[in-house]
Write a protein that holds these residues in place. Structure first.
Motif, short mmCIF file in Angstrom:
data_model
loop_
_atom_site.label_atom_id
_atom_site.label_comp_id
_atom_site.label_asym_id
_atom_site.label_seq_id
_atom_site.Cartn_x
_atom_site.Cartn_y
_atom_site.Cartn_z
N GLU A 69 -28.79 7.68 15.01
CA GLU A 69 -29.07 6.25 14.83
C GLU A 69 -29.69 5.98 13.46
O GLU A 69 -29.35 5.01 12.79
N LEU A 70 -30.59 6.87 13.05
CA LEU A 70 -31.29 6.67 11.78
C LEU A 70 -30.31 6.73 10.60
O LEU A 70 -30.32 5.88 9.73
N ARG A 72 -27.05 6.50 10.62
CA ARG A 72 -25.85 5.68 10.69
C ARG A 72 -26.13 4.22 10.34
O ARG A 72 -25.22 3.47 10.01
N ASN A 73 -27.39 3.82 10.47
CA ASN A 73 -27.70 2.40 10.34
C ASN A 73 -28.33 2.03 9.01
O ASN A 73 -28.85 0.93 8.85
N ILE A 74 -28.32 2.94 8.05
CA ILE A 74 -28.82 2.64 6.71
C ILE A 74 -27.68 2.93 5.73
O ILE A 74 -27.06 3.99 5.82
N PRO A 75 -27.37 2.01 4.83
CA PRO A 75 -26.25 2.22 3.91
C PRO A 75 -26.44 3.48 3.07
O PRO A 75 -27.57 3.85 2.73
N PHE B 205 -31.97 -0.94 8.87
CA PHE B 205 -31.95 -0.19 10.13
C PHE B 205 -32.15 -1.12 11.31
O PHE B 205 -31.39 -1.08 12.28
N CYS B 208 -28.95 -3.38 11.80
CA CYS B 208 -27.75 -2.66 12.24
C CYS B 208 -27.95 -2.02 13.61
O CYS B 208 -27.03 -2.01 14.44
N PHE B 209 -29.15 -1.49 13.85
CA PHE B 209 -29.42 -0.89 15.16
C PHE B 209 -29.33 -1.94 16.26
O PHE B 209 -28.67 -1.72 17.28
N SER B 212 -25.74 -2.91 16.84
CA SER B 212 -24.94 -1.90 17.53
C SER B 212 -25.30 -1.87 19.02
O SER B 212 -24.46 -1.55 19.86
#
Lengths: 243, 226
Positions: A69-70, A72-75, B205, B208-209, B212
């Protein structure tokens, strides 16, 4: 249109005595280097993370999930800037200074791209393992294998074959994503592209050439993966997407 | 370096918010435009006219094999050249404006592949049934195939949009002031890398978190309907 085509400028001499086509080749070399090393890191770490996310141990699953999660969610570009500009500040002074001054930029860039891609590969490895019938784990355990042995001899060999098509597109992605490392000082193909435009203004020619190179790179990766796919195919088993 | 200095963030929040707003605007624009264009490309790719399906396949394969940063820079530089064919003079269009166009064109290739999978997930019999009822191609697509394809693919389309939202940060290549660009520019002036980049990472974060998670919920909901 008042654009002056000039296809021969690639053989002109640059400021540093080389020729423009040599800049392109050296950029291509770095692109391939960064992509391959990052891919190796991503495959190793991604596989480990993917495996621990399918184990019965709750805390292992938690570590794997949190990582994914960490990262994948930061460009990607933000992650690279964190490694280059924030991470050294958090280290002890000597280590931070070493990282900022002596360590070649390409090393943290490779690590950054590898860690970023590992999250995606972990996701694929996990779904590959989960797509296998539960009975396979139980059968392995019933035969007296330990859990690590079940993974090594039963689950992973099939899981990798199942996810080969998605691994193919991830390998193609890593070549494309390696272009972002220009922002942290790696002299790869995109960096050279940008630099040649600044020096020569021959936007169209260089765009056509660099686009073609990236296209051929992606195509080659695709073909190599297809070869691996056909070599490792288990007879009588359909592992989707194989051509 | 000292501790984490929150005042750098509070002092510049307006500039950061403006950057974030730009990021959201480009994301929404490119999502709507990209899905529209992508649907057309998917229909072309599945059409029985060879020329159309070849064009669509070429479009998708081209944009899916070149890095986005390169496309961003190339379009930024080439659009003025292309426009000069019509206007006769070179006029830069600005980094902020060119990103809207670039992302729409680029994302159309990705949305197009998703919509193609969506269209192919509809049983052929439904198309036949539509024709048997006297609908023409456009009507079959509009009333029968596309609504279902769109609904089936909604989670994947939204996941792609989250990726798009993150990819906007690559306008760094042309110096546009998106959310990341804003933080980067503040850092260049105030030299507070830890505060600025950490803030960007945390905000990205959280957004996007959460998105998702929403997509995951939606996926469950759609799964029940089917």
């Amino acid at each position: 249109m008042n654009y002056h085509w000039n296809w021969t400028f690639f053989f002109d001499v640059t400021d540093d005595g080389e020729r423009y086509y040599q800049w392109i080749l050296s950029g291509l070399g770095w692109t391939v280097t960064v992509a391959l090393f990052s891919l190796a890191i991503a495959l190793l770490l991604g596989s480990a993370l993917g495996v621990i996310r399918t184990t019965p141990k709750k805390w292992l699953v938690w570590i794997g999930d949190t990582y994914v999660e960490l990262f994948r969610n930061i460009p990607l570009i933000v992650q690279l800037f964190l490694w280059f500009n924030v991470f050294p500040e958090l280290l002890p002074k000597a280590a931070g200074d070493f990282m900022k001054q002596d360590l070649p930029d390409v090393i943290p860039a490779i690590l950054g791209l590898g860690l970023y891609t590992a999250a995606r590969i972990a996701e694929q490895v996990k779904s590959g393992i989960l797509s296998l019938p539960r009975g396979q784990t139980n059968a392995g355990l019933a035969m007296g294998l330990t859990l690590p042995q079940v993974y090594q001899y039963v689950l992973l060999p099939m899981a990798y074959r199942i996810i080969l098509p998605t691994l193919t597109s991830e390998s193609m992605n890593i070549f494309k994503n390696s272009s972002v490392t220009y922002a942290v000082g790696v002299l790869e193909l995109y960096f050279q592209y940008k630099q040649i435009i600044e020096k020569t203004n021959q936007v169209l020619e260089i765009t056509i050439v660099v686009t073609a190179i990236y296209f051929i790179l992606a195509f080659s990766v695709n073909r190599i993966m297809a070869l691996i796919e056909s070599r490792t195919r288990v007879p009588g088993y359909i592992t989707g997407g194989a051509k | 370096m000292g501790g984490f200095d929150f005042t750098v963030i509070t002092a510049n929040w307006e500039f950061l918010a403006k950057g974030l707003r730009y990021t959201v605007q480009v994301t929404l624009f490119a999502m709507v435009g990209g899905i529209f264009l992508g649907t057309l490309i998917a229909m072309m790719r599945l059409s029985s006219f060879k020329a159309l399906s070849l064009f669509a396949a070429g479009y998708v394969n081209l944009f899916r094999s070149i890095p986005l940063v390169q496309v961003i820079l190339a379009f930024y530089l080439i659009i003025p050249i292309a426009l000069s064919i019509f206007t006769g003079q070179m006029k830069p269009i600005g980094a902020d404006n060119s990103a809207y166009f670039t992302f729409t064109i680029f994302e159309a290739a990705y949305y197009g592949e998703i919509m193609r999978a969506g269209i192919q997930s509809i049983p052929k019999g439904q198309v036949g049934a539509g024709y048997a009822l006297g609908l023409n191609y456009g009507q079959v697509m509009r009333y029968v195939v596309l609504p279902q394809a769109f609904r089936n693919m909604l989670p994947i389309l939204l996941t792609q949009t989250i990726i798009l939202f993150q990819d906007i940060s690559l306008v760094y290549a042309i110096g546009a002031t998106d959310f990341f660009g804003a933080a980067d520019k503040i850092n260049q002036r105030d030299l507070r890398p830890v505060e600025m980049y950490t803030t960007v990472a945390v905000v990205y974060f959280v957004i996007c978190f959460s998105l998702s998670r929403v997509v995951k919920q939606l996926q469950k909901k759609i799964a029940i309907i089917r």
